[in-house]
Design a protein around this motif. Structure first.
Motif, PDB file in Angstrom:
ATOM      1  N   ASP A   1       0.845  -1.205   0.000  1.00  0.00           N
ATOM      2  CA  ASP A   1       0.000   0.000   0.000  1.00  0.00           C
ATOM      3  C   ASP A   1       0.874   1.246   0.000  1.00  0.00           C
ATOM      4  O   ASP A   1       1.909   1.285   0.659  1.00  0.00           O
ATOM      5  CB  ASP A   1      -0.879   0.013   1.262  1.00  0.00           C
ATOM      6  CG  ASP A   1      -1.994  -1.002   1.193  1.00  0.00           C
ATOM      7  OD1 ASP A   1      -2.564  -1.330   2.229  1.00  0.00           O
ATOM      8  OD2 ASP A   1      -2.274  -1.454   0.066  1.00  0.00           O
ATOM      9  N   ALA A   2       0.415   2.245  -0.741  1.00  0.00           N
ATOM     10  CA  ALA A   2       1.168   3.486  -0.796  1.00  0.00           C
ATOM     11  C   ALA A   2       1.039   4.203   0.531  1.00  0.00           C
ATOM     12  O   ALA A   2      -0.018   4.226   1.165  1.00  0.00           O
ATOM     13  CB  ALA A   2       0.634   4.359  -1.926  1.00  0.00           C
ATOM     14  N   GLY A   3       2.154   4.820   0.941  1.00  0.00           N
ATOM     15  CA  GLY A   3       2.126   5.626   2.150  1.00  0.00           C
ATOM     16  C   GLY A   3       1.686   7.026   1.824  1.00  0.00           C
ATOM     17  O   GLY A   3       1.132   7.310   0.759  1.00  0.00           O
ATOM     18  N   VAL A   4       1.973   7.936   2.728  1.00  0.00           N
ATOM     19  CA  VAL A   4       1.675   9.344   2.514  1.00  0.00           C
ATOM     20  C   VAL A   4       2.677   9.892   1.488  1.00  0.00           C
ATOM     21  O   VAL A   4       3.887   9.689   1.646  1.00  0.00           O
ATOM     22  CB  VAL A   4       1.781  10.130   3.826  1.00  0.00           C
ATOM     23  CG1 VAL A   4       1.506  11.611   3.583  1.00  0.00           C
ATOM     24  CG2 VAL A   4       0.827   9.557   4.864  1.00  0.00           C
ATOM     25  N   THR A   5       2.169  10.541   0.473  1.00  0.00           N
ATOM     26  CA  THR A   5       3.052  11.095  -0.543  1.00  0.00           C
ATOM     27  C   THR A   5       2.993  12.616  -0.522  1.00  0.00           C
ATOM     28  O   THR A   5       1.901  13.198  -0.387  1.00  0.00           O
ATOM     29  CB  THR A   5       2.697  10.585  -1.948  1.00  0.00           C
ATOM     30  OG1 THR A   5       1.336  10.920  -2.231  1.00  0.00           O
ATOM     31  CG2 THR A   5       2.864   9.086  -2.027  1.00  0.00           C
ATOM     32  N   GLN A   6       4.151  13.232  -0.618  1.00  0.00           N
ATOM     33  CA  GLN A   6       4.252  14.680  -0.623  1.00  0.00           C
ATOM     34  C   GLN A   6       5.027  15.139  -1.849  1.00  0.00           C
ATOM     35  O   GLN A   6       5.945  14.470  -2.305  1.00  0.00           O
ATOM     36  CB  GLN A   6       4.978  15.185   0.630  1.00  0.00           C
ATOM     37  CG  GLN A   6       4.211  15.016   1.906  1.00  0.00           C
ATOM     38  CD  GLN A   6       4.909  15.688   3.074  1.00  0.00           C
ATOM     39  OE1 GLN A   6       5.349  15.028   4.022  1.00  0.00           O
ATOM     40  NE2 GLN A   6       5.007  17.022   3.019  1.00  0.00           N
ATOM     41  N   SER A   7       4.638  16.309  -2.335  1.00  0.00           N
ATOM     42  CA  SER A   7       5.383  16.911  -3.442  1.00  0.00           C
ATOM     43  C   SER A   7       5.395  18.424  -3.288  1.00  0.00           C
ATOM     44  O   SER A   7       4.445  18.998  -2.730  1.00  0.00           O
ATOM     45  CB  SER A   7       4.748  16.515  -4.785  1.00  0.00           C
ATOM     46  OG  SER A   7       3.427  17.016  -4.880  1.00  0.00           O
ATOM     47  N   PRO A   8       6.449  19.082  -3.757  1.00  0.00           N
ATOM     48  CA  PRO A   8       7.687  18.475  -4.233  1.00  0.00           C
ATOM     49  C   PRO A   8       8.558  18.005  -3.071  1.00  0.00           C
ATOM     50  O   PRO A   8       8.214  18.226  -1.914  1.00  0.00           O
ATOM     51  CB  PRO A   8       8.350  19.637  -4.973  1.00  0.00           C
ATOM     52  CG  PRO A   8       7.899  20.846  -4.216  1.00  0.00           C
ATOM     53  CD  PRO A   8       6.491  20.555  -3.769  1.00  0.00           C
ATOM     54  N   THR A   9       9.672  17.385  -3.388  1.00  0.00           N
ATOM     55  CA  THR A   9      10.595  16.915  -2.360  1.00  0.00           C
ATOM     56  C   THR A   9      11.429  18.077  -1.823  1.00  0.00           C
ATOM     57  O   THR A   9      11.663  18.173  -0.610  1.00  0.00           O
ATOM     58  CB  THR A   9      11.530  15.838  -2.924  1.00  0.00           C
ATOM     59  OG1 THR A   9      10.740  14.793  -3.463  1.00  0.00           O
ATOM     60  CG2 THR A   9      12.429  15.293  -1.837  1.00  0.00           C
TER      61      THR A   9
ATOM     62  N   LEU B   1       2.420  23.413  -1.192  1.00  0.00           N
ATOM     63  CA  LEU B   1       2.890  22.055  -0.939  1.00  0.00           C
ATOM     64  C   LEU B   1       1.695  21.112  -0.998  1.00  0.00           C
ATOM     65  O   LEU B   1       0.605  21.466  -0.548  1.00  0.00           O
ATOM     66  CB  LEU B   1       3.562  21.972   0.433  1.00  0.00           C
ATOM     67  CG  LEU B   1       4.626  23.037   0.733  1.00  0.00           C
ATOM     68  CD1 LEU B   1       5.219  22.808   2.121  1.00  0.00           C
ATOM     69  CD2 LEU B   1       5.697  23.062  -0.324  1.00  0.00           C
ATOM     70  N   ARG B   2       1.929  19.913  -1.507  1.00  0.00           N
ATOM     71  CA  ARG B   2       0.838  18.979  -1.711  1.00  0.00           C
ATOM     72  C   ARG B   2       1.052  17.664  -0.980  1.00  0.00           C
ATOM     73  O   ARG B   2       2.191  17.238  -0.785  1.00  0.00           O
ATOM     74  CB  ARG B   2       0.620  18.736  -3.203  1.00  0.00           C
ATOM     75  CG  ARG B   2       0.174  19.992  -3.948  1.00  0.00           C
ATOM     76  CD  ARG B   2       0.001  19.780  -5.437  1.00  0.00           C
ATOM     77  NE  ARG B   2      -0.562  20.983  -6.057  1.00  0.00           N
ATOM     78  CZ  ARG B   2       0.151  22.035  -6.443  1.00  0.00           C
ATOM     79  NH1 ARG B   2       1.474  22.041  -6.267  1.00  0.00           N
ATOM     80  NH2 ARG B   2      -0.438  23.070  -6.995  1.00  0.00           N
ATOM     81  N   CYS B   3      -0.069  17.031  -0.639  1.00  0.00           N
ATOM     82  CA  CYS B   3       0.004  15.815   0.157  1.00  0.00           C
ATOM     83  C   CYS B   3      -1.162  14.898  -0.198  1.00  0.00           C
ATOM     84  O   CYS B   3      -2.305  15.351  -0.306  1.00  0.00           O
ATOM     85  CB  CYS B   3      -0.061  16.185   1.643  1.00  0.00           C
ATOM     86  SG  CYS B   3      -0.218  14.791   2.768  1.00  0.00           S
ATOM     87  N   SER B   4      -0.853  13.622  -0.362  1.00  0.00           N
ATOM     88  CA  SER B   4      -1.898  12.614  -0.542  1.00  0.00           C
ATOM     89  C   SER B   4      -1.818  11.635   0.613  1.00  0.00           C
ATOM     90  O   SER B   4      -0.750  11.047   0.851  1.00  0.00           O
ATOM     91  CB  SER B   4      -1.721  11.876  -1.874  1.00  0.00           C
ATOM     92  OG  SER B   4      -1.964  12.736  -2.954  1.00  0.00           O
ATOM     93  N   PRO B   5      -2.922  11.428   1.319  1.00  0.00           N
ATOM     94  CA  PRO B   5      -2.883  10.561   2.499  1.00  0.00           C
ATOM     95  C   PRO B   5      -2.909   9.081   2.128  1.00  0.00           C
ATOM     96  O   PRO B   5      -3.124   8.725   0.970  1.00  0.00           O
ATOM     97  CB  PRO B   5      -4.167  10.948   3.244  1.00  0.00           C
ATOM     98  CG  PRO B   5      -5.111  11.349   2.155  1.00  0.00           C
ATOM     99  CD  PRO B   5      -4.250  12.016   1.114  1.00  0.00           C
ATOM    100  N   ILE B   6      -2.680   8.265   3.118  1.00  0.00           N
ATOM    101  CA  ILE B   6      -2.842   6.815   2.959  1.00  0.00           C
ATOM    102  C   ILE B   6      -4.302   6.536   2.628  1.00  0.00           C
ATOM    103  O   ILE B   6      -5.206   7.171   3.184  1.00  0.00           O
ATOM    104  CB  ILE B   6      -2.426   6.092   4.253  1.00  0.00           C
ATOM    105  CG1 ILE B   6      -0.911   6.231   4.452  1.00  0.00           C
ATOM    106  CG2 ILE B   6      -2.834   4.628   4.233  1.00  0.00           C
ATOM    107  CD1 ILE B   6      -0.427   5.734   5.806  1.00  0.00           C
ATOM    108  N   SER B   7      -4.517   5.584   1.730  1.00  0.00           N
ATOM    109  CA  SER B   7      -5.875   5.241   1.340  1.00  0.00           C
ATOM    110  C   SER B   7      -6.704   4.861   2.562  1.00  0.00           C
ATOM    111  O   SER B   7      -6.273   4.047   3.400  1.00  0.00           O
ATOM    112  CB  SER B   7      -5.851   4.069   0.358  1.00  0.00           C
ATOM    113  OG  SER B   7      -7.163   3.687   0.006  1.00  0.00           O
TER     114      SER B   7
ATOM    115  N   ALA C   1       1.090  14.508   7.508  1.00  0.00           N
ATOM    116  CA  ALA C   1       0.808  13.231   8.158  1.00  0.00           C
ATOM    117  C   ALA C   1      -0.669  12.916   8.006  1.00  0.00           C
ATOM    118  O   ALA C   1      -1.514  13.812   8.082  1.00  0.00           O
ATOM    119  CB  ALA C   1       1.176  13.286   9.638  1.00  0.00           C
ATOM    120  N   SER C   2      -0.973  11.657   7.783  1.00  0.00           N
ATOM    121  CA  SER C   2      -2.368  11.266   7.712  1.00  0.00           C
ATOM    122  C   SER C   2      -2.695  10.302   8.844  1.00  0.00           C
ATOM    123  O   SER C   2      -1.803   9.654   9.411  1.00  0.00           O
ATOM    124  CB  SER C   2      -2.712  10.652   6.349  1.00  0.00           C
ATOM    125  OG  SER C   2      -2.217   9.329   6.221  1.00  0.00           O
ATOM    126  N   SER C   3      -3.959  10.238   9.161  1.00  0.00           N
ATOM    127  CA  SER C   3      -4.424   9.282  10.163  1.00  0.00           C
ATOM    128  C   SER C   3      -5.878   8.951   9.867  1.00  0.00           C
ATOM    129  O   SER C   3      -6.524   9.624   9.065  1.00  0.00           O
ATOM    130  CB  SER C   3      -4.278   9.843  11.578  1.00  0.00           C
ATOM    131  OG  SER C   3      -5.249  10.840  11.816  1.00  0.00           O
TER     132      SER C   3
END
Lengths: 111, 113
Positions: free
Chosen positions: B1-9, B21-27, B92-94
Motif C-alpha cells: 500500500d502506498a504511504g503518505v506522498t508529498q510533493s515536491p521533495t 505544498l501537496r500531500c496525498s494521504p494513505i488510502s 501526516a495522515s491518520s
C-alpha cells in the motif's frame, strides 16, 4: 500551552546496551502517547504507541507510561548502530487530533 | 500500500514569494495534518483537516493556509515567504478518530533565500 519535554542528548550507548529515553508532558488530560524515530534528513517513523499505565513491549522496544507522574519512556534493548537516530515523543488528547511533539533525543549507538 | 506522498521533495524560493505544498494521504485515511520542523527541533503543528473541515490550527501567522479536497488530499499554502519559513514541512495522515497515530510522508524541504 501543552508542553512535551525530552533530554536533547546526545545519548551515547555502546552496542548491545540498553538505551533509555525519557519524556514528560504537561497536560494531564493527555491520553495517547507515541514514540517516533527520525533518521537524519528523513521523516518521523512510528515505533510504538501506548495508552494505558504500565509497560508495552514490541521486539527490542519497551514503552513505559506513568500518567500520575506524567512520564513516558522508551527502552531499547540490545542497541544496534542502526538505532542511532533522533527519538521523538508525541502526546495527544482525545479531544482533537493535535499531536504535541517533544524536541527529540538524539541517540548514538557506538560499535 | 502506498504511504503518505508529498510533493515536491525540495523547493527553493525567494523572500516574498508564494509556495504550495501537496500531500496525498494513505488510502482510507480521512485526516491530514501539517507540521513544520526546523533543524534540531520537534515538529510543530500547523493545521489539521478531517473530512475536508479544519479541526485545528497551530500558532502560525495568517500567511499559512491549507485546504483538504474531496479525495482527502491536501495543500498547504504559504504567502509572503520569510527566511524563517525555511524548514522541513511534514504532512501526516491518520484515520482521524480515537487513538489513531500519525503516519508521515517524506516531507518537503523548503529553502527561502
Amino acid at each position: 500551552q501543552k508542553e512535551v519535554e525530552q533530554n536533547s542528548g546526545p545519548l551515547s550507548v555502546p552496542e548491545g546496551a540498553i538505551a533509555s529515553l525519557n519524556c514528560t508532558y504537561s497536560d494531564r488530560v493527555s491520553q495517547s502517547f507515541f514514540w517516533y524515530r527520525q533518521y537524519s534528513g528523513k521523516s518521523p517513523e512510528l515505533i510504538m504507541s501506548i495508552y494505558s499505565n504500565g509497560d508495552k513491549e514490541d521486539g527490542r522496544f519497551t514503552a513505559q507510561l506513568n500518567k500520575a507522574s506524567q512520564y513516558v519512556s522508551l527502552l531499547i534493548r540490545d542497541s544496534q548502530p542502526s538505532d542511532s537516530a533522533t527519538y521523538l515523543c508525541a502526546v495527544k488528547d482525545n479531544y482533537g487530533q493535535n499531536f504535541v511533539f517533544g524536541p527529540g533525543t538524539r541517540l548514538s549507538v557506538l560499535p | 500500500d502506498a504511504g503518505v506522498t508529498q510533493s515536491p521533495t525540495h523547493l527553493i524560493k525567494t523572500r516574498g514569494q508564494h509556495v504550495t505544498l501537496r500531500c496525498s494521504p494513505i488510502s482510507g485515511h480521512k485526516s491530514v495534518s501539517w507540521y513544520q520542523q526546523v533543524l534540531g527541533q520537534g515538529p510543530q503543528f500547523i493545521f489539521q483537516y478531517y473530512e475536508k473541515e479544519e479541526r485545528g490550527r497551530g500558532n502560525f501567522p495568517d500567511r499559512f493556509s491549507a485546504r483538504q479536497f474531496p479525495n482527502y488530499s491536501s495543500e498547504l499554502n504559504v504567502n509572503a515567504l520569510l527566511l524563517g519559513d525555511s524548514a522541513l514541512y511534514l504532512c501526516a495522515s491518520s484515520v482521524g478518530r480515537g487513538n489513531s497515530p500519525l503516519h508521515f510522508g517524506n516531507g518537503t524541504r523548503l529553502t527561502v533565500t
